[in-house]
Design a protein around this motif. Structure first.
Motif, PDB file in Angstrom:
ATOM      1  N   ILE A   1      50.514  71.789  78.346  1.00  0.00           N
ATOM      2  CA  ILE A   1      50.725  71.676  76.189  1.00  0.00           C
ATOM      3  C   ILE A   1      51.236  73.186  75.356  1.00  0.00           C
ATOM      4  N   VAL A   2      50.562  73.853  76.280  1.00  0.00           N
ATOM      5  CA  VAL A   2      50.785  75.312  75.482  1.00  0.00           C
ATOM      6  C   VAL A   2      52.330  75.897  76.199  1.00  0.00           C
ATOM      7  N   PRO A   3      53.943  75.309  76.741  1.00  0.00           N
ATOM      8  CA  PRO A   3      54.888  75.721  76.304  1.00  0.00           C
ATOM      9  C   PRO A   3      54.647  75.247  74.961  1.00  0.00           C
ATOM     10  N   ILE A   4      55.039  74.164  74.793  1.00  0.00           N
ATOM     11  CA  ILE A   4      55.479  73.029  73.396  1.00  0.00           C
ATOM     12  C   ILE A   4      55.211  73.727  72.635  1.00  0.00           C
ATOM     13  N   MET A   5      54.124  74.416  72.453  1.00  0.00           N
ATOM     14  CA  MET A   5      52.977  75.210  71.587  1.00  0.00           C
ATOM     15  C   MET A   5      53.149  76.519  71.327  1.00  0.00           C
ATOM     16  N   LYS A   6      53.928  76.885  72.361  1.00  0.00           N
ATOM     17  CA  LYS A   6      54.398  78.749  72.396  1.00  0.00           C
ATOM     18  C   LYS A   6      55.460  78.082  71.211  1.00  0.00           C
ATOM     19  N   GLU A   7      56.695  77.162  71.588  1.00  0.00           N
ATOM     20  CA  GLU A   7      57.693  77.101  71.303  1.00  0.00           C
ATOM     21  C   GLU A   7      58.171  76.392  69.730  1.00  0.00           C
ATOM     22  N   GLN A   8      56.343  75.662  69.796  1.00  0.00           N
ATOM     23  CA  GLN A   8      57.164  75.270  68.172  1.00  0.00           C
ATOM     24  C   GLN A   8      56.579  76.369  67.061  1.00  0.00           C
ATOM     25  N   MET A   9      55.264  77.072  68.108  1.00  0.00           N
ATOM     26  CA  MET A   9      55.509  78.867  67.183  1.00  0.00           C
ATOM     27  C   MET A   9      56.428  79.255  66.985  1.00  0.00           C
ATOM     28  N   ALA A  10      57.177  79.870  67.867  1.00  0.00           N
ATOM     29  CA  ALA A  10      58.349  80.540  67.285  1.00  0.00           C
ATOM     30  C   ALA A  10      59.624  79.747  66.673  1.00  0.00           C
ATOM     31  N   GLU A  11      59.433  78.515  66.226  1.00  0.00           N
ATOM     32  CA  GLU A  11      59.858  77.940  65.177  1.00  0.00           C
ATOM     33  C   GLU A  11      59.260  77.799  63.721  1.00  0.00           C
ATOM     34  N   GLY A  12      58.005  78.723  63.982  1.00  0.00           N
ATOM     35  CA  GLY A  12      57.586  79.282  62.624  1.00  0.00           C
ATOM     36  C   GLY A  12      56.292  77.679  62.316  1.00  0.00           C
ATOM     37  N   ARG A  13      56.575  76.398  63.318  1.00  0.00           N
ATOM     38  CA  ARG A  13      55.931  75.447  62.973  1.00  0.00           C
ATOM     39  C   ARG A  13      53.825  75.283  63.229  1.00  0.00           C
ATOM     40  N   LYS A  14      53.893  74.381  62.733  1.00  0.00           N
ATOM     41  CA  LYS A  14      52.367  74.195  63.044  1.00  0.00           C
ATOM     42  C   LYS A  14      52.008  72.972  64.490  1.00  0.00           C
ATOM     43  N   VAL A  15      50.988  73.858  64.825  1.00  0.00           N
ATOM     44  CA  VAL A  15      50.469  72.908  66.070  1.00  0.00           C
ATOM     45  C   VAL A  15      48.859  72.790  66.198  1.00  0.00           C
ATOM     46  N   SER A  16      48.574  70.559  66.106  1.00  0.00           N
ATOM     47  CA  SER A  16      47.445  70.395  66.209  1.00  0.00           C
ATOM     48  C   SER A  16      46.794  69.968  67.135  1.00  0.00           C
ATOM     49  N   PHE A  17      46.118  70.738  67.354  1.00  0.00           N
ATOM     50  CA  PHE A  17      45.003  69.540  69.020  1.00  0.00           C
ATOM     51  C   PHE A  17      43.382  69.409  68.948  1.00  0.00           C
ATOM     52  N   THR A  18      43.191  68.856  69.614  1.00  0.00           N
ATOM     53  CA  THR A  18      41.261  68.900  69.789  1.00  0.00           C
ATOM     54  C   THR A  18      40.855  69.614  70.757  1.00  0.00           C
ATOM     55  N   PRO A  19      39.695  70.924  70.377  1.00  0.00           N
ATOM     56  CA  PRO A  19      40.020  71.081  71.160  1.00  0.00           C
ATOM     57  C   PRO A  19      38.171  71.120  72.227  1.00  0.00           C
ATOM     58  N   LYS A  20      37.967  71.577  73.675  1.00  0.00           N
ATOM     59  CA  LYS A  20      37.829  70.912  74.612  1.00  0.00           C
ATOM     60  C   LYS A  20      36.174  72.180  74.646  1.00  0.00           C
ATOM     61  N   GLY A  21      35.101  72.022  75.184  1.00  0.00           N
ATOM     62  CA  GLY A  21      34.470  73.354  75.526  1.00  0.00           C
ATOM     63  C   GLY A  21      33.366  73.432  74.074  1.00  0.00           C
ATOM     64  N   ASN A  22      32.513  74.413  74.850  1.00  0.00           N
ATOM     65  CA  ASN A  22      31.534  75.082  73.432  1.00  0.00           C
ATOM     66  C   ASN A  22      30.956  76.072  73.024  1.00  0.00           C
ATOM     67  N   SER A  23      32.136  76.761  73.529  1.00  0.00           N
ATOM     68  CA  SER A  23      31.979  78.207  73.301  1.00  0.00           C
ATOM     69  C   SER A  23      31.990  78.013  71.432  1.00  0.00           C
ATOM     70  N   MET A  24      32.592  77.717  70.173  1.00  0.00           N
ATOM     71  CA  MET A  24      32.808  78.180  68.958  1.00  0.00           C
ATOM     72  C   MET A  24      31.486  76.797  68.335  1.00  0.00           C
ATOM     73  N   LEU A  25      30.935  76.341  69.037  1.00  0.00           N
ATOM     74  CA  LEU A  25      30.135  76.123  68.391  1.00  0.00           C
ATOM     75  C   LEU A  25      29.135  76.218  67.137  1.00  0.00           C
ATOM     76  N   PRO A  26      28.497  75.611  66.342  1.00  0.00           N
ATOM     77  CA  PRO A  26      28.426  74.448  65.797  1.00  0.00           C
ATOM     78  C   PRO A  26      30.160  74.714  65.047  1.00  0.00           C
ATOM     79  N   LEU A  27      31.013  75.214  64.826  1.00  0.00           N
ATOM     80  CA  LEU A  27      31.714  75.116  64.137  1.00  0.00           C
ATOM     81  C   LEU A  27      33.009  74.119  64.940  1.00  0.00           C
ATOM     82  N   PHE A  28      33.649  74.242  65.867  1.00  0.00           N
ATOM     83  CA  PHE A  28      33.918  73.301  65.970  1.00  0.00           C
ATOM     84  C   PHE A  28      32.786  73.028  68.180  1.00  0.00           C
TER      85      PHE A  28
END
Length: 158
Positions: free
Chosen positions: A10-37
């Motif tokens: 998905i990162v290449p698609i995200m980069k393409e969207q970012m280059a066009e100034g768009r926002k991208v949403s996704f569900t993160p995995k992992g626990n490094s950002m607990l308790p926030l995410f």
């Protein structure tokens, strides 16, 4: 329909969207950002980065080893940005602008949207970042108390 895809796909698609100034949403995995995410539950929305980044921004970047990470910016030096996950106690130094793909602009938790510009969120960032050493000490003391309790009660782990 939601489809499960790897971050590498998905990162290449995200980069393409970012280059066009768009926002991208996704569900993160992992626990490094607990308790926030919470892994596989909350949804983050990424926006194109605007440099220089502000302290406490949550940044999506690629490490030099190729791993993709979502961590908080806790400082900056001449050698690059300093990042740390909310659930971690070690800083990561030397993150350069070219490694940064996006920044979190909002997130959804329990169906409610939260924006990084909200005052409550800003207070959380300051509190959570400044209490890192207290939280680390609490974790160590709690671990030691558990060991002492097991030793006193005669519990043997296998």
């Amino acid at each position: 329909m939601n489809k499960l895809v790897s971050i590498e796909e998905i990162v290449p698609i995200m980069k393409e969207q970012m280059a066009e100034g768009r926002k991208v949403s996704f569900t993160p995995k992992g626990n490094s950002m607990l308790p926030l995410f919470r892994s596989d539950r909350d949804v983050v929305t990424l926006s194109p980065p605007r440099f220089p980044l502000k302290k406490y921004s949550i940044v999506f970047y690629q490490r030099k080893n190729g791993q993709y990470v979502l961590h908080r910016l806790v400082g900056k030096k001449e050698s690059g940005y300093i990042m740390r996950g909310d659930n971690q106690y070690q800083n990561e130094y030397g993150i350069m602008e070219e490694q940064i793909i996006a920044v979190v602009s909002e997130f959804v938790r329990n169906g409610k949207s939260h924006y990084i510009t909200d005052k409550g969120y800003r207070w959380y960032c300051i509190f959570w970042s400044r209490t890192m050493y207290l939280r680390k000490m609490y974790k160590i003391l709690r671990h030691m108390a558990g060991r002492m309790k097991r030793k006193i009660s005669g519990y043997k782990s296998r």
